[in-house]
Design a protein around this motif. Structure first.
Motif, PDB file in Angstrom:
ATOM      1  N   THR A 187      -5.593  11.511 -14.466  1.00  0.00           N
ATOM      2  CA  THR A 187      -6.707  12.029 -15.258  1.00  0.00           C
ATOM      3  C   THR A 187      -6.868  13.543 -15.115  1.00  0.00           C
ATOM      4  O   THR A 187      -7.331  14.203 -16.053  1.00  0.00           O
ATOM      5  CB  THR A 187      -8.016  11.334 -14.857  1.00  0.00           C
ATOM      6  OG1 THR A 187      -8.205  11.459 -13.450  1.00  0.00           O
ATOM      7  CG2 THR A 187      -7.991   9.871 -15.225  1.00  0.00           C
ATOM      8  N   THR A 204     -13.852  13.705  -7.469  1.00  0.00           N
ATOM      9  CA  THR A 204     -13.187  13.861  -8.763  1.00  0.00           C
ATOM     10  C   THR A 204     -13.920  14.883  -9.625  1.00  0.00           C
ATOM     11  O   THR A 204     -13.295  15.750 -10.266  1.00  0.00           O
ATOM     12  CB  THR A 204     -13.114  12.509  -9.487  1.00  0.00           C
ATOM     13  OG1 THR A 204     -12.346  11.605  -8.688  1.00  0.00           O
ATOM     14  CG2 THR A 204     -12.466  12.659 -10.854  1.00  0.00           C
ATOM     15  N   GLU A 251     -10.318   3.980 -10.523  1.00  0.00           N
ATOM     16  CA  GLU A 251     -10.700   4.773 -11.687  1.00  0.00           C
ATOM     17  C   GLU A 251     -12.193   4.616 -11.985  1.00  0.00           C
ATOM     18  O   GLU A 251     -12.864   5.576 -12.369  1.00  0.00           O
ATOM     19  CB  GLU A 251      -9.861   4.370 -12.899  1.00  0.00           C
ATOM     20  CG  GLU A 251      -8.390   4.733 -12.781  1.00  0.00           C
ATOM     21  CD  GLU A 251      -8.170   6.207 -12.497  1.00  0.00           C
ATOM     22  OE1 GLU A 251      -8.744   7.045 -13.215  1.00  0.00           O
ATOM     23  OE2 GLU A 251      -7.433   6.534 -11.550  1.00  0.00           O
ATOM     24  N   ASP A 252     -12.717   3.409 -11.792  1.00  0.00           N
ATOM     25  CA  ASP A 252     -14.156   3.197 -11.958  1.00  0.00           C
ATOM     26  C   ASP A 252     -14.953   3.986 -10.914  1.00  0.00           C
ATOM     27  O   ASP A 252     -16.013   4.548 -11.216  1.00  0.00           O
ATOM     28  CB  ASP A 252     -14.495   1.708 -11.840  1.00  0.00           C
ATOM     29  CG  ASP A 252     -13.953   0.886 -13.002  1.00  0.00           C
ATOM     30  OD1 ASP A 252     -13.661   1.470 -14.063  1.00  0.00           O
ATOM     31  OD2 ASP A 252     -13.818  -0.342 -12.835  1.00  0.00           O
ATOM     32  N   SER A 257       0.147   5.701 -17.609  1.00  0.00           N
ATOM     33  CA  SER A 257      -0.244   7.112 -17.598  1.00  0.00           C
ATOM     34  C   SER A 257       0.882   7.997 -18.095  1.00  0.00           C
ATOM     35  O   SER A 257       0.637   9.009 -18.771  1.00  0.00           O
ATOM     36  CB  SER A 257      -0.677   7.534 -16.188  1.00  0.00           C
ATOM     37  OG  SER A 257       0.382   7.432 -15.269  1.00  0.00           O
ATOM     38  N   SER A 316      -3.683   7.265 -12.651  1.00  0.00           N
ATOM     39  CA  SER A 316      -3.744   7.376 -14.106  1.00  0.00           C
ATOM     40  C   SER A 316      -3.659   8.821 -14.586  1.00  0.00           C
ATOM     41  O   SER A 316      -3.770   9.105 -15.767  1.00  0.00           O
ATOM     42  CB  SER A 316      -5.045   6.753 -14.628  1.00  0.00           C
ATOM     43  OG  SER A 316      -6.161   7.469 -14.130  1.00  0.00           O
ATOM     44  N   THR A 325     -14.154   6.809  -9.542  1.00  0.00           N
ATOM     45  CA  THR A 325     -14.162   8.245  -9.844  1.00  0.00           C
ATOM     46  C   THR A 325     -15.208   8.628 -10.882  1.00  0.00           C
ATOM     47  O   THR A 325     -15.578   9.799 -10.988  1.00  0.00           O
ATOM     48  CB  THR A 325     -12.777   8.714 -10.327  1.00  0.00           C
ATOM     49  OG1 THR A 325     -12.445   8.067 -11.570  1.00  0.00           O
ATOM     50  CG2 THR A 325     -11.704   8.422  -9.291  1.00  0.00           C
ATOM     51  N   SER A 360      -6.107  -0.063  -8.536  1.00  0.00           N
ATOM     52  CA  SER A 360      -6.023   1.207  -9.263  1.00  0.00           C
ATOM     53  C   SER A 360      -7.102   1.289 -10.329  1.00  0.00           C
ATOM     54  O   SER A 360      -7.722   2.345 -10.524  1.00  0.00           O
ATOM     55  CB  SER A 360      -4.631   1.345  -9.895  1.00  0.00           C
ATOM     56  OG  SER A 360      -3.630   1.438  -8.900  1.00  0.00           O
TER      57      SER A 360
END
Length: 328
Positions: free
Chosen positions: A95, A62, A51-52, A122, A93, A54, A47
């Motif tokens: 976002t 994203t 995120e990295d 989150s 998360s 995106t 996960s």
């Protein structure tokens, strides 16, 4: 601060290993084309790596979807209306979620995700940002039947399925998922879903095989997870990441490629891979406008509005639950 209810968790077997993960790995490694479902990427490490991904300049989904949510917030809010319980599938998360929550004034928020650590973090972050908003996190595999919290039973619902996650599924699986969630969300519900469009192959490949190697690390972490959680002896250093465009199925495929012949064990069972053999770890299907609308209708949803002026091309589609009809 917003109210975060107790995290509800998936069931596991006696040694703490998720039953579905074990079953999918066992089945996937015995197939002629070895394959493991993409949902198992998302342990805590996976996960974080996603995120990295995106944030990479090559990974446009994203960026394009966030742009659509920002620029069309007023129109999206007008079409949805206030007072709904937002149920987000695969929240990670979350976002993008604040953009939606700020626009529509929801009555509650239910993030559903397979990674409990990310889900918990989150949910707490959103609770701080949205004081007074009831939040009911559910740790579960949204591909399976999920019982929604009883606290939102009487509320009208909005399913939120961003990130073009629907593209990870072959058509029959995607239709099954859409039908399952049509039933879970109920009559009068809406669905806001992100769908990636077909585009030039160079842009697609770059998004799934970045030069920094973050996507490769994300892919290889699946093997690390198997070793950690299923007592595996997979020599991860003997595998490499590969992303290819399959024009027949209109999808990017990610594979883990064996650099040499090898034998290993997982969960007490022996496996062999030949040099050049692959484990198929992810699909990312891309959809034209008619394809996406047909998929939604087959899954029990009637498209109402589409926002798709992002660059690179991406779409947000709002659909309503199709009324069930009795046979004549």
């Amino acid at each position: 601060m917003g109210v975060v209810r107790q995290l509800r968790q998936v069931s596991a077997d006696n040694d703490g290993i998720d039953l579905a993960f074990r079953a999918d790995v066992r089945a996937g490694l015995t197939q002629a084309q070895k394959a493991i479902p993409a949902r198992w990427f998302y342990d805590a490490t996976g996960s974080a790596l996603f995120e990295d991904i995106t944030a990479l300049p090559e990974y446009y989904p994203t960026r394009s979807e966030t742009d659509l949510l920002q620029r069309h917030a007023a129109a999206i809010a007008a079409a949805i209306g206030p007072g709904r319980a937002v149920v987000e599938l695969g929240s990670g998360s979350s976002t993008k979620t604040p953009l939606l929550l700020e626009a529509i004034a929801p009555a509650a928020y239910v993030p559903v995700d397979i990674s409990g650590d990310f889900l918990r973090g989150s949910a707490m972050a959103l609770a701080a940002r949205f004081p007074g908003l009831p939040i009911y996190p559910v740790e579960a595999d949204f591909m399976q039947a999920v019982d929604l919290p009883r606290e939102i039973a009487a509320l009208p619902k909005l399913g939120f399925f961003p990130g073009s996650t629907i593209g990870n599924m072959v058509a029959r699986t995607a239709v099954d998922l859409l039908r399952n969630w049509r039933g879970s969300l109920g009559d009068g519900s809406l669905l806001l879903i992100g769908v990636d469009r077909i585009k030039d192959v160079e842009t697609l490949i770059a998004a799934y095989d970045d030069p920094a190697g973050v996507t490769a690390a994300f892919n290889l972490n699946l093997l690390e997870r198997i070793n950690r959680e299923l007592d595996g002896t997979i020599p991860v250093e003997n595998f490499s990441h590969r992303a290819v465009w399959n024009d027949i199925y209109a999808r990017i495929e990610m594979h883990l490629v064996a650099a040499c012949a090898m034998d290993f064990q997982v969960d007490g069972r022996a496996y062999h891979m030949a040099k050049g053999e692959t484990i198929h770890s992810e699909n990312s299907h891309k959809y034209g406008p008619r394809d996406a609308n047909l998929l939604l209708r087959a899954g029990g949803w009637t498209p109402l509005a589409t926002w798709d002026d992002a660059d690179p091309a991406f779409a947000l589609i709002l659909a309503e639950a199709t009324a069930f009809r009795s046979a004549p």
